[in-house]
Design an enzyme around this catalytic site. Structure first.
Site, PDB file in Angstrom:
ATOM      1  CD  GLU A  39      39.618  56.339  44.123  1.00 41.20           C
ATOM      2  OE1 GLU A  39      39.044  57.003  44.990  1.00 41.20           O
ATOM      3  OE2 GLU A  39      40.418  56.822  43.318  1.00 41.20           O
ATOM      4  CG  ASN A  40      38.333  56.411  40.131  1.00 38.52           C
ATOM      5  OD1 ASN A  40      37.709  57.426  40.430  1.00 38.52           O
ATOM      6  ND2 ASN A  40      39.634  56.299  40.323  1.00 38.52           N
ATOM      7  CG  HIS A  68      37.266  59.829  43.637  1.00 39.24           C
ATOM      8  ND1 HIS A  68      38.023  59.610  42.504  1.00 39.24           N
ATOM      9  CD2 HIS A  68      37.319  61.164  43.848  1.00 39.24           C
ATOM     10  CE1 HIS A  68      38.509  60.751  42.053  1.00 39.24           C
ATOM     11  NE2 HIS A  68      38.100  61.714  42.857  1.00 39.24           N
TER      12      HIS A  68
END
Length: 260
Positions: A39-40, A68
């Site tokens: 997600e990052n 995110h």
């Protein structure tokens, strides 16, 4: 069955390091399945089609997400079309993508569930009831291997979910805080557990961000744009050894590599 779970890959620098070390690591650990939290994985938070392609090319079988996951609009179509690029199931009913997939290995199948916590996480539905629904779905399809990535802030919430599903799933591993915790274990009824599996990215940083920028933001309250640090990298994760008869966990150990 050996399942390797890798903590939040952070930015392009984390993606490059994963590509460098994961192929050999899979062979060394005899990993049958690799689950990577991505997600990052795009610079500036979120996941993009490009960063997802990088993680899959490195050896990820399933990419999980977190708060995110929907940060980058360019990934929305990919979330809908790729069954193995997940976002938390309990973010929104109307969000693109889903938080559940089944990986068919030929001789067996493994289900992966992706959830986000409610504590300090806005707009998240109850992860406990949704976990229960998805576990029942997997059991109805006679799937005995079930993994849960619980992307949550509060350690107590992560532990509570672990005990809630103990004996019903193979393992629960926490993500989000980017710090590898020292509590990997097998719960009383056979579910593998760890509060957080850490992150993959630059070591000389504050959770991947340049330390001077984090200090300015946290210590002085200065509004700054976070930029990823450019330092030697580490990989954090966990290896679950699952019983072929029961699907429950019979071995668990943390996995750490670091550039020298």
């Amino acid at each position: 069955m050996n399942v390797l779970c890798i903590g939040d890959v952070t930015g392009e620098i984390g993606c490059r390091y994963l590509r460098k070390v994961l192929p050999d690591l899979k062979r060394e650990l005899k990993a049958d399945v690799v689950i990577v939290n991505g997600e990052n994985s795009a610079d500036g938070n979120g996941v993009t089609p490009y960063s997802a392609d990088s993680l899959f090319a490195s050896g990820a079988d399933v990419i999980t997400g977190g708060n995110h996951s929907l940060r980058r609009r360019e990934v929305f179509e990919r979330l809908d079309s790729d069954p193995f690029l997940l976002r938390p199931q309990n973010i929104s009913e109307n969000a693109p993508g889903k938080g559940y997939c089944v990986l068919d290995l030929g001789r067996t199948k493994i289900a992966v569930i992706n959830l986000v916590g409610k504590v300090y996480m806005p707009d998240a539905a109850d992860p406990f009831s949704i976990a229960e629904e998805l576990i029942e779905k997997a059991k109805a399809d006679s799937i005995k291997y079930i993994m849960i990535d619980f992307h949550a802030e509060a350690t107590a919430e992560k532990m509570a979910l672990g005990y809630f599903v103990d004996g019903k799933v193979s393992a629960v591993f926490g993500t989000h805080t980017h710090v590898l915790t020292a509590d990997c274990k097998i719960l009383p009824d056979g579910t593998g557990f760890i509060t957080d599996i850490g992150f993959t990215g630059p070591v000389d940083s504050v959770l991947g961000v340049k330390k001077e920028l984090s200090l300015a933001r946290i210590k002085d309250g200065t509004p700054v744009k976070f930029t990823l640090a450019d330092s030697k990298c580490a990989l954090n994760g966990i290896l679950f050894e699952l019983d072929d008869k029961t699907g429950l966990c019979k071995g668990v150990k943390t996995v750490v590599t670091q550039e020298t």
